[in-house]
Design a protein around this motif. Structure first.
Motif, PDB file in Angstrom:
ATOM      1  N   PHE A 210      18.127  -3.596 -32.093  1.00 46.18           N
ATOM      2  CA  PHE A 210      18.540  -4.970 -31.778  1.00 46.18           C
ATOM      3  C   PHE A 210      17.312  -5.850 -31.541  1.00 46.18           C
ATOM      4  O   PHE A 210      17.290  -7.017 -31.934  1.00 46.18           O
ATOM      5  CB  PHE A 210      19.462  -4.990 -30.545  1.00 46.18           C
ATOM      6  CG  PHE A 210      20.928  -4.957 -30.887  1.00 46.18           C
ATOM      7  CD1 PHE A 210      21.487  -3.858 -31.515  1.00 46.18           C
ATOM      8  CD2 PHE A 210      21.769  -6.029 -30.579  1.00 46.18           C
ATOM      9  CE1 PHE A 210      22.841  -3.818 -31.846  1.00 46.18           C
ATOM     10  CE2 PHE A 210      23.123  -6.000 -30.900  1.00 46.18           C
ATOM     11  CZ  PHE A 210      23.660  -4.897 -31.527  1.00 46.18           C
ATOM     12  N   MET A 211      16.299  -5.320 -30.889  1.00 48.28           N
ATOM     13  CA  MET A 211      15.079  -6.115 -30.675  1.00 48.28           C
ATOM     14  C   MET A 211      14.364  -6.373 -31.998  1.00 48.28           C
ATOM     15  O   MET A 211      13.978  -7.496 -32.301  1.00 48.28           O
ATOM     16  CB  MET A 211      14.144  -5.382 -29.704  1.00 48.28           C
ATOM     17  CG  MET A 211      14.643  -5.419 -28.276  1.00 48.28           C
ATOM     18  SD  MET A 211      13.397  -4.834 -27.098  1.00 48.28           S
ATOM     19  CE  MET A 211      13.653  -3.068 -27.160  1.00 48.28           C
ATOM     20  N   GLU A 212      14.222  -5.317 -32.779  1.00 47.13           N
ATOM     21  CA  GLU A 212      13.493  -5.419 -34.042  1.00 47.13           C
ATOM     22  C   GLU A 212      14.169  -6.416 -34.996  1.00 47.13           C
ATOM     23  O   GLU A 212      13.512  -7.195 -35.661  1.00 47.13           O
ATOM     24  CB  GLU A 212      13.423  -4.019 -34.681  1.00 47.13           C
ATOM     25  CG  GLU A 212      12.847  -3.979 -36.092  1.00 47.13           C
ATOM     26  CD  GLU A 212      11.396  -4.407 -36.153  1.00 47.13           C
ATOM     27  OE1 GLU A 212      10.712  -4.267 -35.114  1.00 47.13           O
ATOM     28  OE2 GLU A 212      10.959  -4.905 -37.208  1.00 47.13           O
ATOM     29  N   HIS A 213      15.501  -6.395 -35.030  1.00 51.63           N
ATOM     30  CA  HIS A 213      16.233  -7.225 -35.992  1.00 51.63           C
ATOM     31  C   HIS A 213      16.757  -8.523 -35.375  1.00 51.63           C
ATOM     32  O   HIS A 213      17.549  -9.223 -35.991  1.00 51.63           O
ATOM     33  CB  HIS A 213      17.379  -6.419 -36.612  1.00 51.63           C
ATOM     34  CG  HIS A 213      16.895  -5.301 -37.474  1.00 51.63           C
ATOM     35  ND1 HIS A 213      16.607  -5.445 -38.803  1.00 51.63           N
ATOM     36  CD2 HIS A 213      16.583  -4.011 -37.173  1.00 51.63           C
ATOM     37  CE1 HIS A 213      16.164  -4.294 -39.295  1.00 51.63           C
ATOM     38  NE2 HIS A 213      16.138  -3.408 -38.320  1.00 51.63           N
ATOM     39  N   ASP A 214      16.327  -8.834 -34.175  1.00 50.32           N
ATOM     40  CA  ASP A 214      16.746 -10.054 -33.488  1.00 50.32           C
ATOM     41  C   ASP A 214      18.274 -10.158 -33.464  1.00 50.32           C
ATOM     42  O   ASP A 214      18.844 -11.197 -33.811  1.00 50.32           O
ATOM     43  CB  ASP A 214      16.124 -11.296 -34.150  1.00 50.32           C
ATOM     44  CG  ASP A 214      15.855 -12.402 -33.125  1.00 50.32           C
ATOM     45  OD1 ASP A 214      15.576 -12.072 -31.951  1.00 50.32           O
ATOM     46  OD2 ASP A 214      15.919 -13.587 -33.490  1.00 50.32           O
ATOM     47  N   GLY A 215      18.909  -9.104 -32.990  1.00 53.61           N
ATOM     48  CA  GLY A 215      20.371  -9.051 -32.980  1.00 53.61           C
ATOM     49  C   GLY A 215      20.997  -9.787 -31.809  1.00 53.61           C
ATOM     50  O   GLY A 215      22.087  -9.427 -31.364  1.00 53.61           O
ATOM     51  N   PHE A 216      20.325 -10.789 -31.328  1.00 50.80           N
ATOM     52  CA  PHE A 216      20.857 -11.570 -30.203  1.00 50.80           C
ATOM     53  C   PHE A 216      20.037 -12.843 -30.077  1.00 50.80           C
ATOM     54  O   PHE A 216      18.933 -12.935 -30.616  1.00 50.80           O
ATOM     55  CB  PHE A 216      20.757 -10.783 -28.887  1.00 50.80           C
ATOM     56  CG  PHE A 216      19.382 -10.241 -28.625  1.00 50.80           C
ATOM     57  CD1 PHE A 216      18.430 -11.000 -27.958  1.00 50.80           C
ATOM     58  CD2 PHE A 216      19.022  -8.981 -29.090  1.00 50.80           C
ATOM     59  CE1 PHE A 216      17.152 -10.514 -27.752  1.00 50.80           C
ATOM     60  CE2 PHE A 216      17.736  -8.493 -28.882  1.00 50.80           C
ATOM     61  CZ  PHE A 216      16.805  -9.257 -28.206  1.00 50.80           C
ATOM     62  N   GLN A 217      20.596 -13.810 -29.383  1.00 48.17           N
ATOM     63  CA  GLN A 217      19.847 -15.028 -29.079  1.00 48.17           C
ATOM     64  C   GLN A 217      19.889 -15.263 -27.574  1.00 48.17           C
ATOM     65  O   GLN A 217      18.958 -14.901 -26.862  1.00 48.17           O
ATOM     66  CB  GLN A 217      20.373 -16.196 -29.904  1.00 48.17           C
ATOM     67  CG  GLN A 217      20.044 -15.987 -31.391  1.00 48.17           C
ATOM     68  CD  GLN A 217      20.662 -16.992 -32.320  1.00 48.17           C
ATOM     69  OE1 GLN A 217      20.846 -18.147 -31.974  1.00 48.17           O
ATOM     70  NE2 GLN A 217      20.999 -16.569 -33.526  1.00 48.17           N
ATOM     71  N   CYS A 218      20.993 -15.821 -27.068  1.00 52.28           N
ATOM     72  CA  CYS A 218      21.025 -16.026 -25.618  1.00 52.28           C
ATOM     73  C   CYS A 218      21.072 -14.694 -24.881  1.00 52.28           C
ATOM     74  O   CYS A 218      20.666 -14.606 -23.726  1.00 52.28           O
ATOM     75  CB  CYS A 218      22.178 -16.935 -25.203  1.00 52.28           C
ATOM     76  SG  CYS A 218      23.778 -16.121 -24.993  1.00 52.28           S
ATOM     77  N   GLY A 219      21.578 -13.659 -25.537  1.00 55.23           N
ATOM     78  CA  GLY A 219      21.550 -12.321 -24.949  1.00 55.23           C
ATOM     79  C   GLY A 219      22.732 -11.974 -24.076  1.00 55.23           C
ATOM     80  O   GLY A 219      22.831 -10.848 -23.601  1.00 55.23           O
ATOM     81  N   PHE A 220      23.636 -12.908 -23.888  1.00 52.64           N
ATOM     82  CA  PHE A 220      24.727 -12.663 -22.940  1.00 52.64           C
ATOM     83  C   PHE A 220      25.718 -11.627 -23.470  1.00 52.64           C
ATOM     84  O   PHE A 220      26.192 -10.769 -22.715  1.00 52.64           O
ATOM     85  CB  PHE A 220      25.451 -13.972 -22.627  1.00 52.64           C
ATOM     86  CG  PHE A 220      26.416 -13.853 -21.480  1.00 52.64           C
ATOM     87  CD1 PHE A 220      25.987 -14.064 -20.176  1.00 52.64           C
ATOM     88  CD2 PHE A 220      27.734 -13.517 -21.696  1.00 52.64           C
ATOM     89  CE1 PHE A 220      26.865 -13.933 -19.116  1.00 52.64           C
ATOM     90  CE2 PHE A 220      28.621 -13.386 -20.643  1.00 52.64           C
ATOM     91  CZ  PHE A 220      28.181 -13.600 -19.346  1.00 52.64           C
TER      92      PHE A 220
END
Lengths: 329, 735, 176
Positions: free
Chosen positions: C108-118
């Motif tokens: 998820f970190m590597e592929h930017d699988g989130f933005q706000c993260g909530f």
């Protein structure tokens, strides 16, 4: 949520006795309807009987019937090899419902007993709801109706029964096994539900102190083909606007047996006998399917916002008949 | 020092610096904070849309288990109204009087020992109302209208005459629905008083604004208020105001002398923190047969609540989107008994662009000109409002590269000509732009004795990547490896920042960080100016650059020394500098400030029998100026695209026509796109660093959404031959 | 500021139905005296301070509160704490092993699988379960079986990419 007493039942007889002892008590199984409605303030049982640990989880084939414990989850039933093999319509109706998380929680018995998604029913701030307060009126009829029912409804209530599974099961003549305080009984699912037109406040024939213990699904002939089509705006994780459960036994270009259920349209899971009548003995053609669809929905009662469901339900049925029969338009 | 021009257009796509906290659940959002002794608040909301409260019944609730207090307009503290901002006046103070102006208005606030007790007691609060007939329909003739509320109406040439004489004209009406921001994080407020000092954890995109509002509400200096929001949980505009529930929570904490925590419910998120207003737009276009625009007349009417205002000039973009000699734009707002509308991702432009780009598509078929070609023919390199060249506008490159990646040339221009089984296939495109909005911004940069840097500003990171890109920018300016730089935000005690909104933060804050870092380097050079032990002695700050933790003569890494050595030799634990930025003045720099541009290409599949529309592919070619981080910027574009798919196909906040109640105020009923709705999305960045600002960035938080809805409806037309002028395209639309 | 108000000695609570509940969370056993109304979600967040599990709707419609119960993904907002007694509960806090983040967390970190993260803890709990269910065979399958987790920031394509990467071995050792 109003405060309640939590009791965990350990066997079915005890659960039924606890229910019989307290006319206001409710059962808690998967919780996906019960807790949701308690949070909304729609259900306020003073006592909640947790039945999740009752020994009603098994799924077992006995001869040409599948016996499904009322507490088996939707995911568990969908994962049974016999369901994939002989009951594609059941499997598809399960996997197109809700989300995996909800399907891991929701039980088969609970699924049949799920309450309507009508947002007027689900908001205690809305005074007019014949389902909640008989005689108070129906805000949905005069309001924003889109997700509502058009069959088995009246100006008193247009609440939809939103189960997909029940649409498949009603078309398969499933049986509901019920345990009461003094007796057991078995009710065909086709006779289990009460329409909103008959009575908005009563949704089924289950008495207060009765529990569904098992759902029995007769296995269709091995040559039967079946499937479930769910039509909705969102690709996934949405209740049906319309749906069709179809089972056909075809022999040499002729339909020998047809079972049809319609979802997204009825105040109960709808069995389309008229369509089955047209289909049985007819040739496997799109013309037959159009005739069958035309025979359905004739008793539809619509309000502004739900008219589209009449043509959409017919088209949904035609499409699924084509898919199951392997006929292209 | 190195210059922006020497740096690559697209910055390294490093993973987010806050990623480890977010993927482990360790990032604290406002709802995650608790303090010992806190009580829990719950809102009670009105069940009528207009009228007045005759009597509140609170006894039963007040005597319910665990209840600390029940606040209503009869016993609430009188509080002041907060400051106006660029987005409008501060929302009305809560519990002021007995007047009800919308369904879902807060009418009581219950405080109890536990959340379960507060929620149960809130159900026992009842109100007797004297109900009036609510105004709910946007086109109700009785509604009061505000004309040109933002002073942005535009007129040039003579649009009426040009329309009269145009070779081809189009007159169309467009409808867009109410949408609700619905960030996933439920908005939460935790208010803690210590005497006259107030600390608030609050879901906000603009802590400074919340601070100012709380200070004015309670008549205390801003320095006595601290607003904390290290992680936001999404906002999409909903966090740009100090909402009544925030004031109420602080009021309850003050009155009960207890910390009070409030978490909104999902249904309350539909009525308490704004929404994108519905609108009707009337657009008339005059065009020559060769595709040259001669007249645009764009008017809009959008919904507004009774006691608030909202920045939503739908038609404003039409004034400068294309070359056209005769233009008139007019925006009006109708006051209705609805909850407060507010900015939602790409406010105004999302709706206005839908009308304009739909009309151009329609005309492309009328004229037999390819939709891309039609836009090329009306391109302008200068701002037609003032004749100044744009500070950066690579939209031609967007068209070219976007069309190529999409395979636009494979399109059969004939509607209903492409098919795949039961599915009709359609290609559509639209131009997009989003003019960023910048405000003054400050940042402070510090280099410590161990060679690490700490840079901070009272900004927020709503998921855009502010933590990451500002750390990257600081590391670049200071010549430090990224792991040596920490960027912090989300605390109103830090140097003032602008809001995380209007696609302006990256630019404005980036420029402030840039300034702070440059000033800091200058401070170091000043420190060693007369230092005989320093190889930098006597060197001008203009002649140095930084790399590997060292300041050195430009182009000559050997002649210089490290931050660590300078600080050690001078016995200084750290050096700090504060920097600032102000939005550039167009006249001063002789450039019209451009926002981001884009070209959107969409393939849809339509099942004409069942009315289904599915998005199969999207290519977004974006001119975002300089991109600080390719990975997070791409995420902004795909996120905007997903929002655009929702706006086009799903999102519609339904108001009950009789009562004004939101009829679908849950996530089960108000549909936003889920994973299965979204195909692989292609994003490509083009263009040059923007010439209008030192860092060369443009904001990309909103341009991703703009143009998606018209590209989809245009593709639906291509697939089916049906022109859709009303959003969303639910399946009954196409039956 | 992140202390959890663990004990609230309030007289009026005597009128509330309470129950002693023993919860097995991330391999640790907790015994709590809880209002019967407390959901597993609120017990985790407000009583145990495990605030990584998020409340996005409290109505079973968003997936932010996804946890594993006996290894299966469920919604903790529609589960009473009392119902979870005797079950093995795993939350996002229990996913990180001794050797650092779980491969899905890293992806998820590597592929930017989130933005706000909530929504991220719920997405990740769902994704880990999805792989155990054997439903990461294609992008289409991942999309369908991740659709119970809403991401309003719209990170879906990156979430799919992250799961795809772990499912295909993608450089990470997938010990699931």
């Amino acid at each position: 949520m109003r405060t309640f007493d939590y009791v965990r039942a350990t066997d079915t007889q005890e659960a039924v006795r606890l229910l019989a002892d307290d006319p206001a008590a409710s059962c808690l199984a998967g919780g996906t309807t019960q807790l949701d409605l308690m949070k909304d303030g729609i259900l306020e049982p003073p006592r909640l009987i947790d039945i999740t640990r009752l020994p009603l989880h098994g799924i077992e084939r006995r001869g040409e019937s599948l016996h499904v414990g009322a507490l088996a989850t939707m995911e568990e039933l969908a994962a049974e090899p016999i369901v994939a093999e002989r009951l594609p319509v059941v499997r598809e109706s399960l996997l197109l419902g809700a989300s995996v998380q909800l399907r891991n929680m929701a039980t088969i018995g609970g699924n049949l007993l799920q309450r309507t998604r009508c947002r007027y029913f689900r908001d205690p701030g809305v005074a007019e709801c014949n389902k909640r307060s008989p005689g108070s009126g129906c805000a949905a009829v005069m309001g924003a109706a889109r997700m509502h029912a058009v069959l088995g409804v009246s100006e008193r209530c247009i609440a939809l029964h939103a189960s997909d599974l029940a649409v498949a099961l009603v078309s398969l003549d499933a049986l509901v096994h019920i345990q009461g305080p003094t007796q057991r009984r078995t009710v065909p699912l086709t006779e289990f539900y009460i329409t909103a037109a008959e009575s908005p406040e009563h949704e089924n024939v289950l008495d207060h102190a009765e529990l569904i213990t098992e759902v029995e699904i007769p296995l269709p002939p091995p040559t039967a083909r079946s499937g479930y089509l769910k039509v909705r705006d969102r690709v996934s994780y949405e209740f049906a606007l319309t749906s069709a459960a179809v089972l056909l036994v075809i022999d040499g270009g002729t339909i020998r047996q047809a079972r049809v259920g319609l979802g997204g349209v009825g105040s109960k899971p709808w069995r389309a006998y008229e369509a089955e009548h047209v289909l049985t003995g007819a040739p496997v053609t799109t013309a037959t399917f159009l005739d069958a669809a035309e025979a359905t929905m004739r008793d539809a009662w619509t309000v502004p916002g739900t008219e589209f469901k009449v043509p959409l339900a017919r088209r949904t049925l035609v499409r699924e008949l084509q898919t199951v029969a392997g006929v292209t338009s | 020092m190195s210059t922006v021009e020497s740096r690559p257009l697209i910055g390294e796509g490093i993973s987010r610096v806050d990623g480890p906290r977010k993927v482990t659940g360790a990032a604290p959002y406002p709802m995650d904070f608790s303090v010992p002794g806190q009580a829990y608040g719950t809102l009670v909301q009105s069940t009528i849309a207009a009228g007045r409260i005759v009597r509140m019944h609170t006894d039963e609730a007040a005597h319910s288990p665990g209840v600390v207090t029940v606040l209503t307009h009869e016993n609430a503290l009188e509080v002041g109204t907060g400051p106006a901002s660029v987005l409008g006046a501060s929302p009305p103070a809560p519990l002021r009087n007995d007047r009800i102006v919308h369904h879902g208005q807060h009418i009581a606030f219950v405080v109890a020992e536990t959340p379960e007790q507060a929620t149960a007691a809130a159900r026992l609060v009842r109100a007797d109302y004297e109900a009036a007939e609510p105004l709910l329909d946007l086109q109700d003739p009785r509604a009061e209208h505000l004309h040109d509320p933002w002073g942005m109406d535009h007129s040039r040439g003579d649009a009426a005459a040009a329309l009269e004489s145009a070779e081809v004209t189009l007159h169309s009406t467009y409808l867009t629905a109410d949408n609700t921001n619905n960030p996933l994080g439920l908005f939460a407020t935790l208010a803690v008083w210590d005497g006259d000092t107030l600390t608030v954890h609050d879901t906000s995109q603009w802590p400074s604004m919340v601070r100012a509002s709380l200070a004015m509400a309670f008549g205390i200096p801003e320095s006595s208020v601290r607003v904390l929001v290290p992680y936001v949980g999404g906002g999409f505009g909903a966090g740009l105001r100090a909402w009544p529930h925030v004031i109420l929570t602080a009021m309850a904490a003050r009155m009960t002398k207890r910390p009070v925590k409030l978490v909104l419910t999902r249904p309350q998120m539909f009525t308490s923190i704004g929404h994108r207003p519905s609108g009707v737009q009337w657009l008339s276009v005059g065009i020559r047969r060769d595709g040259e625009l001669v007249a645009l007349d764009h008017r809009s009417l959008s919904s507004l609540s009774m006691e608030d205002n909202d920045f939503e000039p739908f038609s404003s973009g039409t004034a400068f989107a294309y070359q056209c000699p005769n233009v008139i734009t007019r925006d009006e707002q109708a006051k209705l008994n609805i909850a407060v509308p507010t900015s939602m991702r790409a406010p105004a432009e999302a709706q206005g662009n839908f009308a304009l780009e739909s009309a151009l598509d329609e005309l492309s078929y009328t004229l037999g000109i390819d939709p891309v070609e039609l836009r090329l023919r009306n391109h302008t390199d200068v701002d037609p409002r003032n004749g100044l060249p744009w500070s950066g506008k690579a939209i031609l490159e967007c068209y070219e590269i976007g069309a190529r990646r999409f395979g636009w040339s494979d399109r059969n221009p004939e509607p209903r000509s492409m098919r795949d089984g039961n599915w009709l296939v359609g290609y559509g495109m639209a131009s997009a732009m989003f003019p960023y909005f910048a405000q003054p911004c400050m940042a402070e940069a510090t280099v410590n004795r161990d060679g690490s840097a700490f840079v901070r500003s009272a900004a927020t990171d709503i998921g855009t990547g502010t933590y990451t890109v500002m750390a990257q920018l600081s590391a670049e300016e200071l010549g430090l490896p990224l792991e040596k730089v920490r960027f912090d935000l989300g605390d109103s005690d830090m140097p003032d920042s602008m809001m995380a909104g209007g696609s302006g933060l990256t630019g404005a804050l980036g420029n402030a960080v840039h300034d702070a870092c440059r000033r800091l380097v200058r401070s170091f050079v000043d420190l060693v100016r007369d230092d005989a032990d320093s190889p930098l002695m006597g060197i001008s700050p203009h002649d140095v650059e930084c790399s590997d933790g060292r300041i050195h003569l430009m182009g000559c890494p050997d002649r210089g020394e490290s931050y660590v050595d300078i600080l050690a030799r001078h016995g200084t634990p750290q050096l700090s500098a504060t920097g600032s930025s102000t939005p550039p003045d167009a006249k001063e720099i002789g450039l019209s400030l451009a926002g981001a541009y884009g070209a959107k290409f969409v393939e849809v599949r339509v099942d004409p029998d069942l009315g289904l529309v599915r998005v199969a592919r999207v290519v977004s070619a974006i001119d975002g100026g300089r991109i600080l981080n390719e990975k997070t910027a791409r995420s902004q574009i795909i996120g905007g695209t997903v929002g655009g798919i929702g706006m086009a196909l799903l999102e519609d906040t339904v108001t009950d026509p009789r009562t004004g109640r939101i009829a679908n105020g849950t996530f089960a009923d108000y549909l936003v796109a889920v994973n299965a709705d979204v195909p692989e999305l292609d994003v490509v960045f083009v263009g040059e660093p923007d010439r209008g600002t030192p860092t060369g960035t443009k904001g990309v938080g909103e341009v991703g959404l703009v143009g998606i809805a018209p590209a989809i409806t245009n593709a639906v037309y291509h697939a089916t031959g049906k022109r859709i002028r009303s959003l969303p395209i639910t399946l009954d639309t196409l039956l | 500021m992140r202390d959890v108000a663990s004990e609230r000695d309030v007289d009026s609570r005597s009128t509330v139905n309470e129950r002693v509940v023993t919860l097995d969370v991330n391999g640790r056993t907790y015994t709590l005296r809880l209002d019967t109304r407390v959901t597993l979600l609120d017990a985790l967040r407000d009583r145990l301070g495990l605030v990584g599990t998020k409340k996005g709707c409290d109505q079973g419609a968003c997936g932010a509160c996804t946890v594993h119960l006996d290894g299966r993904r469920v919604l903790s907002c529609l589960t009473l704490a009392a119902q979870a007694e005797g079950r093995e509960i795993t939350t996002i806090e229990g996913l990180t092993g001794a050797d650092g983040p779980h491969p899905v967390q890293r992806a998820f970190m590597e592929h930017d699988g989130f933005q706000c993260g909530f929504c991220t803890p719920g997405q990740i709990m769902s994704a880990v379960a999805l792989m155990a269910e054997g439903r990461a065979g294609s992008d289409e399958e991942i999309r369908e079986y991740m659709s119970g987790n809403i991401c309003r920031c719209g990170a879906y394509p990156n979430i799919v990419a992250a799961i795809r990467a772990v499912a295909s071995g993608g450089g990470h050792d997938a010990h699931l």
